[in-house]
Enzyme design. Structure first.
Site, PDB file in Angstrom:
ATOM      1  N   ASP A  63     -51.150 -11.242   5.559  1.00 42.64           N
ATOM      2  CA  ASP A  63     -51.903 -11.787   6.327  1.00 42.64           C
ATOM      3  C   ASP A  63     -52.405 -10.926   7.523  1.00 42.64           C
ATOM      4  O   ASP A  63     -53.324 -11.160   8.295  1.00 42.64           O
ATOM      5  CB  ASP A  63     -51.383 -13.031   7.027  1.00 42.64           C
ATOM      6  CG  ASP A  63     -52.250 -13.873   7.987  1.00 42.64           C
ATOM      7  OD1 ASP A  63     -53.476 -13.980   7.387  1.00 42.64           O
ATOM      8  OD2 ASP A  63     -52.060 -14.029   9.332  1.00 42.64           O
ATOM      9  N   ARG A  65     -47.036  -7.899  11.597  1.00 43.31           N
ATOM     10  CA  ARG A  65     -48.284  -6.822  11.958  1.00 43.31           C
ATOM     11  C   ARG A  65     -48.315  -6.184  10.902  1.00 43.31           C
ATOM     12  O   ARG A  65     -47.249  -5.586  10.319  1.00 43.31           O
ATOM     13  CB  ARG A  65     -47.757  -6.252  13.269  1.00 43.31           C
ATOM     14  CG  ARG A  65     -47.824  -6.909  14.575  1.00 43.31           C
ATOM     15  CD  ARG A  65     -49.391  -7.422  14.969  1.00 43.31           C
ATOM     16  NE  ARG A  65     -49.600  -8.233  16.140  1.00 43.31           N
ATOM     17  CZ  ARG A  65     -49.810  -9.445  16.194  1.00 43.31           C
ATOM     18  NH1 ARG A  65     -49.656 -10.164  15.199  1.00 43.31           N
ATOM     19  NH2 ARG A  65     -49.859  -9.853  17.613  1.00 43.31           N
ATOM     20  N   GLY A  76     -36.514 -14.815  14.703  1.00 45.07           N
ATOM     21  CA  GLY A  76     -36.972 -15.576  15.751  1.00 45.07           C
ATOM     22  C   GLY A  76     -37.257 -17.027  15.472  1.00 45.07           C
ATOM     23  O   GLY A  76     -37.164 -17.381  14.274  1.00 45.07           O
ATOM     24  N   GLY A 122     -52.815 -16.455  10.373  1.00 49.87           N
ATOM     25  CA  GLY A 122     -51.479 -17.030  10.726  1.00 49.87           C
ATOM     26  C   GLY A 122     -51.450 -18.483  11.422  1.00 49.87           C
ATOM     27  O   GLY A 122     -50.965 -19.317  11.332  1.00 49.87           O
ATOM     28  N   GLY A 130     -47.735 -12.212  20.038  1.00 49.77           N
ATOM     29  CA  GLY A 130     -47.493 -10.740  19.802  1.00 49.77           C
ATOM     30  C   GLY A 130     -48.125  -9.726  21.055  1.00 49.77           C
ATOM     31  O   GLY A 130     -49.368 -10.264  21.411  1.00 49.77           O
ATOM     32  N   ARG A 133     -31.913  -7.309  14.831  1.00 52.21           N
ATOM     33  CA  ARG A 133     -31.019  -6.437  15.815  1.00 52.21           C
ATOM     34  C   ARG A 133     -29.727  -7.135  15.862  1.00 52.21           C
ATOM     35  O   ARG A 133     -28.397  -6.612  15.750  1.00 52.21           O
ATOM     36  CB  ARG A 133     -31.779  -6.066  17.055  1.00 52.21           C
ATOM     37  CG  ARG A 133     -32.262  -4.800  17.079  1.00 52.21           C
ATOM     38  CD  ARG A 133     -32.720  -4.542  18.324  1.00 52.21           C
ATOM     39  NE  ARG A 133     -33.887  -5.263  18.572  1.00 52.21           N
ATOM     40  CZ  ARG A 133     -34.945  -5.428  19.503  1.00 52.21           C
ATOM     41  NH1 ARG A 133     -34.861  -4.109  20.141  1.00 52.21           N
ATOM     42  NH2 ARG A 133     -35.830  -6.147  19.690  1.00 52.21           N
ATOM     43  N   HIS A 161     -55.956 -12.351   8.857  1.00 50.84           N
ATOM     44  CA  HIS A 161     -55.159 -12.619   9.918  1.00 50.84           C
ATOM     45  C   HIS A 161     -55.314 -14.202  10.614  1.00 50.84           C
ATOM     46  O   HIS A 161     -55.750 -14.077  11.820  1.00 50.84           O
ATOM     47  CB  HIS A 161     -55.430 -11.612  11.100  1.00 50.84           C
ATOM     48  CG  HIS A 161     -54.081 -11.513  12.326  1.00 50.84           C
ATOM     49  ND1 HIS A 161     -53.929 -10.483  12.650  1.00 50.84           N
ATOM     50  CD2 HIS A 161     -53.271 -12.471  12.612  1.00 50.84           C
ATOM     51  CE1 HIS A 161     -53.048 -10.579  13.518  1.00 50.84           C
ATOM     52  NE2 HIS A 161     -52.478 -11.834  13.543  1.00 50.84           N
ATOM     53  N   PRO A 202     -27.160 -10.555  14.890  1.00 53.07           N
ATOM     54  CA  PRO A 202     -27.157 -11.757  14.055  1.00 53.07           C
ATOM     55  C   PRO A 202     -27.164 -12.951  14.987  1.00 53.07           C
ATOM     56  O   PRO A 202     -26.867 -12.974  16.241  1.00 53.07           O
ATOM     57  CB  PRO A 202     -25.469 -11.604  13.516  1.00 53.07           C
ATOM     58  CG  PRO A 202     -25.313  -9.986  13.760  1.00 53.07           C
ATOM     59  CD  PRO A 202     -25.985  -9.768  14.854  1.00 53.07           C
ATOM     60  N   ARG A 203     -27.618 -14.077  14.443  1.00 51.00           N
ATOM     61  CA  ARG A 203     -27.892 -15.331  15.086  1.00 51.00           C
ATOM     62  C   ARG A 203     -27.307 -16.468  14.336  1.00 51.00           C
ATOM     63  O   ARG A 203     -27.709 -17.241  13.642  1.00 51.00           O
ATOM     64  CB  ARG A 203     -29.350 -15.488  15.187  1.00 51.00           C
ATOM     65  CG  ARG A 203     -29.960 -14.339  15.996  1.00 51.00           C
ATOM     66  CD  ARG A 203     -31.650 -14.732  16.297  1.00 51.00           C
ATOM     67  NE  ARG A 203     -31.746 -15.600  17.163  1.00 51.00           N
ATOM     68  CZ  ARG A 203     -32.977 -15.403  17.766  1.00 51.00           C
ATOM     69  NH1 ARG A 203     -33.720 -14.697  17.834  1.00 51.00           N
ATOM     70  NH2 ARG A 203     -33.058 -16.165  19.045  1.00 51.00           N
TER      71      ARG A 203
END
Ligand code: 3PY
Length: 325
Positions: free
Chosen positions: A266, A242, A159, A292, A81, A182, A290, A184-185
């Site tokens: 988390d 986040r 992602g 992860g 991030g 945002r 946090h 499509p995949r």
């Protein structure tokens, strides 16, 4: 005076293998405590540096970039991030930004599954009963949770991390996995048999929602009171992305009033969460600090990638992982 480039590292506690790489050809100075560098110290220490090695605990904005001076060539964060960095300001100044995607994908997906299972099967709540005398005997409906099998799981974000989370959910035999992004995949979705839905459908139909998107102006507090109103009363919200993706006051109200069933977080706002935060009084929330990507090998490699990103930027070469500005 040394002609080596100067690098400031905001964390002394990153794995040394990364710092060793830097020390071979750079003059490295570091903050010396395990808590985040105070703002005033960062502003003072970044002055005159060629590169800044930072973490998600540091807000790198105009003030920091101004304090650094025009010779600053690179900001590299030991995280995937980069919402803590003003990338637009970096772009304007020609400062390259490095980050650490990919390497932490598996660790983060693994932790997300651990948190999901801990929340839906009430592991921490049950564990407390062992110590506080609440465990009287086996009882048919005591400490029952809502299984992952047969559930509708929605992923906000699809992602690298979202796809790996989905792959780990498949063996638990959910009824359906859906995702919202945002764009499509379809190819990646086919690999885990996931269906694209809009955010509204995800809210209305999911039994479990996993937040695995980046924090952007569009996702900031996307889980607000209006969103919680649309969610099913058995829905469990998991967030390993986040804290600011969730309006935490609205989440507290939704959990307290049983508008949704539970949450596993988390990430929170702020971090660390103050000990008197109302969320800590609820039984239907599991909160982790946090962690992860907190897998030893992952964090070591994150440290090395951050160092290599800096070395490449200083040499004017292609970085291993560079934010497209
Ligand atoms: O890398 C990140 O962005 C994290 O949140 C911690 O690994």
């Amino acid at each position: 005076m040394s002609s080596q480039p100067k690098v400031y590292v905001t964390r002394p506690d990153v794995d040394d293998s990364g710092l060793e790489l830097l020390r071979k050809s750079c003059q490295v100075s570091t903050w010396h405590e395990t808590y985040p560098v105070p703002r005033s110290e960062l502003i003072r220490e970044v002055a005159g540096k060629d590169a800044l090695y930072c973490a998600l605990t540091d807000t790198v904005n105009k003030e920091v970039l101004d304090a650094a001076g025009p010779q600053l060539k690179c900001v590299a964060t030991i995280s995937v991030g980069y919402d803590h960095i003003d990338v637009e300001e970096c772009r304007k100044r020609g400062i390259r930004v490095g980050y650490t995607p990919d390497v932490l994908t598996d660790a983060t997906a693994e932790l997300t599954l651990a948190l999901l299972l801990a929340t839906n099967r009430r592991l921490f709540e049950a564990n407390k009963q062992v110590y506080n005398g609440g465990w009287k005997s086996w009882a048919p409906m005591w400490m029952c949770g809502q299984g992952l099998k047969g559930s509708r799981v929605g992923l906000l974000g699809f992602g690298r991390i979202g796809q790996e989370i989905a792959a780990r959910i498949v063996p638990f035999k959910p009824a359906e996995i859906t995702y919202t992004t945002r764009t499509p995949r379809p190819e990646e979705a086919a690999a885990v048999n996931a269906r694209y839905v809009d955010f509204d459908e995800m809210l209305r139909k999911s039994d479990i929602i996993v937040v695995c998107c980046a924090l952007t102006p569009e996702t900031k507090e996307i889980f607000n009171a209006a969103a919680f109103q649309k969610m099913k009363s058995n829905c469990i919200l998991i967030n390993t992305a986040r804290g600011a993706v969730v309006d935490q006051k609205a989440l507290y109200e939704a959990l307290k009033s049983n508008q949704i069933l539970a949450a596993g977080l988390d990430v929170t706002t702020p971090e660390p969460l103050p000990l008197d935060d109302p969320l800590l009084k609820l039984d239907n929330v599991v909160i982790l600090p946090h962690i992860g990507s907190a897998d030893i090998e992952t964090r070591k490699e994150m440290s090395r990638i951050t160092a290599r990103n800096i070395l490449s930027a200083l040499a004017g070469e292609k970085m291993e992982a560079e934010v497209k500005l």
